[in-house]
Scaffold this motif. Structure first.
Motif, mmCIF file in Angstrom:
data_model
loop_
_atom_site.group_PDB
_atom_site.id
_atom_site.type_symbol
_atom_site.label_atom_id
_atom_site.label_comp_id
_atom_site.label_asym_id
_atom_site.label_seq_id
_atom_site.Cartn_x
_atom_site.Cartn_y
_atom_site.Cartn_z
ATOM 1 N N LEU A 36 0.836 -0.804 -0.064
ATOM 2 C CA LEU A 36 0.029 -0.062 -0.088
ATOM 3 C C LEU A 36 0.886 1.165 -0.007
ATOM 4 O O LEU A 36 1.541 1.562 0.981
ATOM 5 C CB LEU A 36 -0.884 -0.039 1.227
ATOM 6 N N VAL A 37 1.011 1.885 -1.201
ATOM 7 C CA VAL A 37 1.999 2.982 -1.325
ATOM 8 C C VAL A 37 1.404 4.226 -0.918
ATOM 9 O O VAL A 37 0.203 4.522 -1.190
ATOM 10 C CB VAL A 37 2.425 3.114 -2.810
ATOM 11 N N VAL A 38 1.830 4.896 -0.025
ATOM 12 C CA VAL A 38 1.578 6.414 0.600
ATOM 13 C C VAL A 38 2.673 7.393 0.077
ATOM 14 O O VAL A 38 3.869 7.305 0.392
ATOM 15 C CB VAL A 38 1.416 6.383 2.197
ATOM 16 N N PRO A 39 2.122 8.231 -1.105
ATOM 17 C CA PRO A 39 3.311 8.991 -1.649
ATOM 18 C C PRO A 39 3.489 10.444 -0.681
ATOM 19 O O PRO A 39 4.030 11.472 -1.169
ATOM 20 C CB PRO A 39 2.483 9.585 -2.754
ATOM 21 N N PHE A 40 3.499 10.129 0.655
ATOM 22 C CA PHE A 40 3.665 11.063 1.416
ATOM 23 C C PHE A 40 4.753 10.704 2.854
ATOM 24 O O PHE A 40 4.827 9.383 2.894
ATOM 25 C CB PHE A 40 2.625 11.854 1.924
ATOM 26 N N PRO A 41 5.358 11.507 3.445
ATOM 27 C CA PRO A 41 6.237 11.050 4.622
ATOM 28 C C PRO A 41 5.503 10.105 5.670
ATOM 29 O O PRO A 41 4.352 10.575 5.793
ATOM 30 C CB PRO A 41 6.794 12.104 5.174
ATOM 31 N N GLY A 67 5.567 8.479 -5.486
ATOM 32 C CA GLY A 67 4.875 7.482 -5.398
ATOM 33 C C GLY A 67 3.781 7.121 -6.325
ATOM 34 O O GLY A 67 3.539 5.773 -6.584
ATOM 35 N N ALA A 68 3.322 8.192 -6.828
ATOM 36 C CA ALA A 68 1.985 7.846 -7.774
ATOM 37 C C ALA A 68 2.681 7.315 -9.003
ATOM 38 O O ALA A 68 2.040 6.395 -9.637
ATOM 39 C CB ALA A 68 1.116 9.309 -8.147
ATOM 40 N N GLU A 69 3.838 7.893 -9.452
ATOM 41 C CA GLU A 69 4.443 7.171 -10.603
ATOM 42 C C GLU A 69 4.775 5.691 -10.554
ATOM 43 O O GLU A 69 4.498 5.007 -11.475
ATOM 44 C CB GLU A 69 5.763 7.842 -11.011
ATOM 45 N N VAL A 70 5.172 5.293 -9.391
ATOM 46 C CA VAL A 70 5.533 4.034 -9.163
ATOM 47 C C VAL A 70 4.082 3.114 -9.074
ATOM 48 O O VAL A 70 4.369 2.065 -9.944
ATOM 49 C CB VAL A 70 5.854 3.601 -7.618
ATOM 50 N N VAL A 71 3.001 3.524 -8.622
ATOM 51 C CA VAL A 71 1.981 2.681 -8.600
ATOM 52 C C VAL A 71 1.409 2.722 -10.427
ATOM 53 O O VAL A 71 0.720 1.523 -10.774
ATOM 54 C CB VAL A 71 0.758 3.471 -7.884
ATOM 55 N N ALA A 72 1.414 3.934 -10.911
ATOM 56 C CA ALA A 72 0.911 3.915 -12.186
ATOM 57 C C ALA A 72 1.796 2.809 -13.284
ATOM 58 O O ALA A 72 1.128 2.421 -14.046
ATOM 59 C CB ALA A 72 1.151 5.509 -12.880
ATOM 60 N N ARG A 73 2.912 2.475 -12.854
ATOM 61 C CA ARG A 73 3.611 1.752 -13.815
ATOM 62 C C ARG A 73 3.771 -0.055 -13.259
ATOM 63 O O ARG A 73 4.309 -0.628 -13.830
ATOM 64 C CB ARG A 73 5.077 2.018 -13.688
ATOM 65 N N ALA A 74 2.825 0.073 -11.985
ATOM 66 C CA ALA A 74 2.982 -1.362 -11.394
ATOM 67 C C ALA A 74 1.706 -2.327 -12.228
ATOM 68 O O ALA A 74 0.909 -1.689 -12.916
ATOM 69 C CB ALA A 74 2.381 -1.315 -9.998
ATOM 70 N N PRO A 75 1.986 -3.517 -12.130
ATOM 71 C CA PRO A 75 0.783 -4.368 -12.783
ATOM 72 C C PRO A 75 -0.544 -4.201 -11.934
ATOM 73 O O PRO A 75 -0.488 -4.048 -10.845
ATOM 74 C CB PRO A 75 1.334 -6.030 -12.653
ATOM 75 N N ASP A 90 -2.777 -6.115 -10.903
ATOM 76 C CA ASP A 90 -3.124 -7.430 -10.353
ATOM 77 C C ASP A 90 -3.786 -7.251 -8.820
ATOM 78 O O ASP A 90 -3.819 -8.265 -8.144
ATOM 79 C CB ASP A 90 -2.065 -8.268 -10.389
ATOM 80 N N GLY A 91 -3.685 -5.926 -8.436
ATOM 81 C CA GLY A 91 -3.998 -5.834 -6.686
ATOM 82 C C GLY A 91 -2.975 -5.960 -5.914
ATOM 83 O O GLY A 91 -3.417 -5.799 -4.684
ATOM 84 N N HIS A 92 -1.757 -6.038 -6.081
ATOM 85 C CA HIS A 92 -0.850 -6.172 -5.138
ATOM 86 C C HIS A 92 -0.068 -5.065 -4.976
ATOM 87 O O HIS A 92 0.989 -4.879 -3.995
ATOM 88 C CB HIS A 92 0.283 -7.548 -5.517
ATOM 89 N N MET A 93 -0.110 -3.998 -5.443
ATOM 90 C CA MET A 93 0.251 -2.648 -5.374
ATOM 91 C C MET A 93 -1.008 -1.623 -5.595
ATOM 92 O O MET A 93 -1.413 -1.757 -6.637
ATOM 93 C CB MET A 93 1.490 -2.282 -6.278
ATOM 94 N N LEU A 94 -1.149 -0.883 -4.544
ATOM 95 C CA LEU A 94 -2.302 0.124 -4.369
ATOM 96 C C LEU A 94 -1.752 1.316 -3.767
ATOM 97 O O LEU A 94 -0.502 1.348 -3.297
ATOM 98 C CB LEU A 94 -3.442 -0.539 -3.449
ATOM 99 N N MET A 95 -2.357 2.296 -4.024
ATOM 100 C CA MET A 95 -2.040 3.633 -3.390
ATOM 101 C C MET A 95 -3.124 4.403 -2.657
ATOM 102 O O MET A 95 -4.255 4.446 -3.050
ATOM 103 C CB MET A 95 -1.710 4.610 -4.759
ATOM 104 N N LEU A 96 -2.757 4.772 -1.436
ATOM 105 C CA LEU A 96 -3.736 5.693 -0.634
ATOM 106 C C LEU A 96 -3.180 7.170 -0.918
ATOM 107 O O LEU A 96 -2.007 7.416 -0.367
ATOM 108 C CB LEU A 96 -3.652 5.202 0.582
#
Length: 325
Positions: A36-41, A78-86, A88-94
């Motif tokens: 679960l990626v959080v694009p903030f500290p 962080g958003a770029e990382v998620v945008a490029r991920a598969p 498949d539900g194993h990488m999400l972003m809040l």
């Protein structure tokens, strides 16, 4: 002959498996830990909410849910990382509303907030609050306008960053009141609070979460808040909308996203999981302790919120001429 038939059957099964809908595989999701990626500290409201939800997801799914703070560039890294991920539900972003704001202030957009993500659910909302020093004696937006008109040379307003929602709301307020107020961009809320209390800026537009303790302690006066309803932590503070101000009623939301191309069945499953989490008594109490307002919106409707806010904030950004590069 039997061997030939067996081989043909095996190949046919493999071929059908490749053509089968992704939702067949989604029955086995998650197959591993979820990131679960959080694009903030770490330590902020977004991070705190992510950790509450990660614990609930772990209990429900039986797989580890790891909060991964990928801070930097106003949330873009962080958003770029998620945008490029598969997908498949194993990488999400809040993340928060700025996902539809920041890219529109850059000459080269690192991602498309509409095309590069799958909206899963809006989770909570929080207003921004316009505050002044209590010693100023100012208690309403109208009194602030009068104060600035009487002494415009020393007036300014601060926010927690260039291009932030606080910056944009300040621009909208100044435009409709006919004021020309310089904006002071801080790197976070803490330094803006310090300068406000020290008298270096006239007003600050900040999160309700951050403002509430100072208001209750008598250090600040909260003049009005954005959004369409009052914040429970500050029930006596009216909304700008109540006071007749326009373009100040957007809600600041926290939402869950996946990469673009996520299977609709998995998207719906995750959306249902989030809405169930926000009805869990323990989760509800912990979210309330963060002074956030539970305001769930399912996937299909959240996609409309994201598109609408992208358009609304884009108009304000272009009018204000705000650029970050």
């Amino acid at each position: 002959m039997k061997r030939y038939l067996a081989t043909a059957a095996t190949l046919l099964a493999l071929g059908l498996g490749a053509l089968a809908p992704a939702s067949w595989a989604d029955d086995n999701w998650p197959r591993k830990s979820v990131r679960l990626v959080v694009p903030f500290p770490a330590g902020g409201a977004t991070d705190s909410l992510a950790r509450v939800l990660a614990e609930f997801m772990h209990r429900e799914l039986g797989k580890p849910v790891i909060v991964d703070n990928r801070a930097g560039a106003g949330g873009n890294i962080g958003a770029e990382v998620v945008a490029r991920a598969p997908a498949d539900g194993h990488m999400l972003m809040l993340t928060i509303t700025n996902i539809v704001q920041t890219p529109q202030m850059l000459s080269r957009q690192p991602f498309d907030p509409i095309k590069d993500f799958t909206p899963i659910a809006q989770l909570v909302t929080t207003p921004l609050v316009m505050v002044v020093r209590a010693e100023s004696g100012i208690t309403t937006p109208a009194e602030l306008v009068e104060y600035i008109r009487n002494d415009p040379s020393h007036a300014s307003y601060g926010s927690y960053g260039a291009g932030s929602s606080g910056h944009l709301y300040g621009y909208a307020f100044a435009k409709q009141t006919g004021l020309d107020i310089p904006h002071v961009a801080y790197r976070g809320e803490a330094p803006s609070v310090s300068d406000l209390l020290g008298g270096q800026v006239t007003a600050v537009i900040m999160s309700g979460v951050g403002a509430a303790p100072h208001v209750r302690a008598g250090r600040m006066n909260a003049l009005a808040m954005t959004g369409t309803y009052r914040m429970p932590a500050l029930p006596d503070v009216p909304t700008f909308k109540e006071l007749g101000y326009e373009r100040m009623d957007n809600k600041g939301w926290f939402g869950l996203f996946g990469p673009a191309g996520m299977d609709p069945a998995l998207q719906q499953r995750l959306s249902d999981l989030m809405l169930r989490a926000l009805k869990d008594p323990e989760v509800m109490q912990r979210v309330e302790n963060l002074s956030l307002v539970i305001d769930p919106v399912p996937a299909s409707d959240f996609a409309k919120v994201v598109a609408s806010d992208y358009s609304k904030w884009g108009t304000v950004i272009r009018e204000a001429g705000i650029r970050l590069d």
